[in-house]
Design a protein around this motif. Structure first.
Motif, PDB file in Angstrom:
ATOM      1  N   LYS A 144     -12.048  -4.457 -22.894  1.00 52.38           N
ATOM      2  CA  LYS A 144     -10.785  -5.185 -22.810  1.00 52.38           C
ATOM      3  C   LYS A 144     -10.678  -6.040 -21.543  1.00 52.38           C
ATOM      4  CE  LYS A 144      -8.219  -1.774 -25.503  1.00 52.38           C
ATOM      5  NZ  LYS A 144      -7.140  -0.784 -25.478  1.00 52.38           N
ATOM      6  N   GLU A 195     -14.287   1.602 -24.180  1.00 52.87           N
ATOM      7  CA  GLU A 195     -13.290   0.811 -24.908  1.00 52.87           C
ATOM      8  C   GLU A 195     -12.474  -0.042 -23.930  1.00 52.87           C
ATOM      9  OE1 GLU A 195      -9.307   1.831 -27.384  1.00 52.87           O
ATOM     10  OE2 GLU A 195     -11.092   2.985 -27.922  1.00 52.87           O
ATOM     11  N   CYS A 196     -12.077   0.559 -22.815  1.00 53.47           N
ATOM     12  CA  CYS A 196     -11.294  -0.170 -21.825  1.00 53.47           C
ATOM     13  C   CYS A 196     -12.131  -1.246 -21.134  1.00 53.47           C
ATOM     14  CB  CYS A 196     -10.705   0.799 -20.800  1.00 53.47           C
ATOM     15  SG  CYS A 196      -9.392   1.850 -21.492  1.00 53.47           S
ATOM     16  N   ALA A 206     -13.449   6.248 -24.028  1.00 58.55           N
ATOM     17  CA  ALA A 206     -12.237   5.527 -23.607  1.00 58.55           C
ATOM     18  C   ALA A 206     -12.588   4.506 -22.533  1.00 58.55           C
ATOM     19  CB  ALA A 206     -11.189   6.508 -23.086  1.00 58.55           C
ATOM     20  N   CYS A 237      -5.658   1.455 -18.110  1.00 57.37           N
ATOM     21  CA  CYS A 237      -6.001   1.512 -19.524  1.00 57.37           C
ATOM     22  C   CYS A 237      -6.344   2.943 -19.936  1.00 57.37           C
ATOM     23  CB  CYS A 237      -7.175   0.584 -19.804  1.00 57.37           C
ATOM     24  SG  CYS A 237      -7.751   0.629 -21.525  1.00 57.37           S
ATOM     25  N   ILE A 238      -7.163   3.606 -19.156  1.00 59.47           N
ATOM     26  CA  ILE A 238      -7.574   4.975 -19.475  1.00 59.47           C
ATOM     27  C   ILE A 238      -6.374   5.920 -19.438  1.00 59.47           C
ATOM     28  CG2 ILE A 238      -8.928   6.951 -18.666  1.00 59.47           C
ATOM     29  CD1 ILE A 238     -11.098   4.883 -17.861  1.00 59.47           C
ATOM     30  N   GLU A 239      -5.539   5.772 -18.416  1.00 60.08           N
ATOM     31  CA  GLU A 239      -4.350   6.628 -18.314  1.00 60.08           C
ATOM     32  C   GLU A 239      -3.381   6.368 -19.463  1.00 60.08           C
ATOM     33  OE1 GLU A 239      -2.934   5.774 -14.386  1.00 60.08           O
ATOM     34  OE2 GLU A 239      -4.224   7.294 -13.478  1.00 60.08           O
ATOM     35  N   SER A 240      -3.233   5.120 -19.872  1.00 57.38           N
ATOM     36  CA  SER A 240      -2.295   4.802 -20.966  1.00 57.38           C
ATOM     37  C   SER A 240      -2.800   5.326 -22.307  1.00 57.38           C
ATOM     38  CB  SER A 240      -2.040   3.300 -21.046  1.00 57.38           C
ATOM     39  OG  SER A 240      -3.184   2.629 -21.507  1.00 57.38           O
ATOM     40  N   ASN A 241      -4.113   5.520 -22.403  1.00 57.05           N
ATOM     41  CA  ASN A 241      -4.670   6.092 -23.638  1.00 57.05           C
ATOM     42  C   ASN A 241      -4.653   7.609 -23.603  1.00 57.05           C
ATOM     43  OD1 ASN A 241      -5.237   3.648 -24.857  1.00 57.05           O
ATOM     44  ND2 ASN A 241      -7.268   3.513 -23.956  1.00 57.05           N
ATOM     45  N   SER A 298      -6.413   9.520 -21.744  1.00 58.82           N
ATOM     46  CA  SER A 298      -7.787  10.020 -21.683  1.00 58.82           C
ATOM     47  C   SER A 298      -8.227  10.361 -20.283  1.00 58.82           C
ATOM     48  CB  SER A 298      -8.739   8.959 -22.248  1.00 58.82           C
ATOM     49  OG  SER A 298      -8.383   8.638 -23.554  1.00 58.82           O
ATOM     50  N   TYR A 299      -7.336  10.297 -19.332  1.00 63.58           N
ATOM     51  CA  TYR A 299      -7.762  10.570 -17.955  1.00 63.58           C
ATOM     52  C   TYR A 299      -7.029  11.767 -17.425  1.00 63.58           C
ATOM     53  CZ  TYR A 299      -8.834   9.811 -13.073  1.00 63.58           C
ATOM     54  OH  TYR A 299      -9.273   9.959 -11.788  1.00 63.58           O
ATOM     55  N   ARG A 345     -13.839  10.766 -22.756  1.00 65.95           N
ATOM     56  CA  ARG A 345     -13.425   9.923 -21.637  1.00 65.95           C
ATOM     57  C   ARG A 345     -14.340   8.718 -21.494  1.00 65.95           C
ATOM     58  NH1 ARG A 345     -12.900  13.542 -16.513  1.00 65.95           N
ATOM     59  NH2 ARG A 345     -12.021  15.424 -17.347  1.00 65.95           N
TER      60      ARG A 345
END
Length: 193
Positions: free
Chosen positions: A139, A135-136, A132, A186-190, A192-193, A129
Motif C-alpha cells: 500500500k 500487505e501494508c 499483514a 496500517c498494521i495497527e489498524s488491521n 495485527s500488531y 503479522r
C-alpha cells in the motif's frame, strides 16, 4: 492395429493431496505436492537471501517445515500459502542472522520494522503479522516501499539506496521514516500488531 489401452493416471488435485497428507502423514505424498513448486520456492528464497547455496538450503528447510505445519493446519490455497511460508522463512532467517551477528544499527540506520519476533511457538501468529506487513508494504508509495525493502531486507545504507535508486539521500531518509510510520499505522489498524 490395437493400441495399448491401459489406464492413464490422472493427476491428483492438490486439495486431495493435502487431505491425504493431513490424514496419513505420508511424506511421499507431500513430496509429490511440493516438487512442482521447488523452483518457485527457490526463486522466492533467492530474492530475499541473494545466495544460491543458502536458497537451496532454504528450499529443503521449507519442506521440513511443511512436514509438521500441514499436519496441524488446513490449507485451502497451497500455492499462495507456500509462497508466504517461504517468504516468512527467509525474513526470519535474515532477521536471525542480523541478531546473531550482533548487528547494531549504524548511525544512519533506523530501528527495527514495527513487527516483533516472540518465540517459535508463535510462528503462525508471526506469519499472520508478516502477511499483514507484506500487505501494508504493497500500500506504500513505490519510493517508500523500494527504500524500505532495500534498507531492511537487503541491509543497504542510505547512501547505497540513494545510489541504486537515484533518490536524494535526504529523500531516502524521509521515505524510510514516513514509510515506517505508515506501516505501523496500517498494521495497527488491521489489528495485527
Amino acid at each position: 492395429m490395437k493400441f495399448f489401452q491401459g489406464k492413464v493416471k490422472e493427476p491428483v488435485p492438490e486439495a486431495e493431496q493435502l487431505a491425504a497428507y493431513r490424514a496419513y502423514g505420508d511424506v511421499a505424498v507431500l513430496g509429490a505436492l511440493y516438487e512442482p513448486y521447488m523452483d518457485v520456492v527457490f526463486g522466492v528464497c533467492f530474492q530475499y537471501l541473494r545466495d544460491e547455496d543458502e536458497s537451496k538450503d532454504a528450499v529443503m528447510q521449507v519442506f521440513e517445515k511443511l512436514v509438521t505445519d500441514l499436519r496441524q493446519h488446513e490449507v485451502s490455497n497451497f500455492k499462495s500459502w507456500l509462497y508466504s511460508v517461504a517468504r516468512n522463512h527467509c525474513l526470519m532467517k535474515l532477521r536471525t542472522a542480523r541478531v546473531t551477528a550482533g548487528h547494531e544499527p549504524a548511525d544512519d540506520r533506523e530501528q527495527e520494522l514495527p513487527i516483533e519476533v516472540t518465540t517459535d511457538d508463535d510462528v503462525f501468529e508471526l506469519e499472520g503479522r508478516l502477511d499483514a506487513l507484506d500487505e501494508c508494504l504493497q500500500k506504500l508509495a513505490s519510493e517508500q516501499r523500494k527504500s524500505i525493502e532495500l534498507f531492511y531486507l537487503q541491509n543497504k545504507c542510505y547512501r547505497d539506496i540513494a545510489g541504486e535508486t537515484g533518490f536524494d539521500i535526504g529523500k531516502v531518509k524521509s521515505y524510510i521514516q514516513n514509510g515506517k510510520r505508515k506501516l505501523k499505522i496500517c498494521i495497527e489498524s488491521n489489528g495485527s500488531y
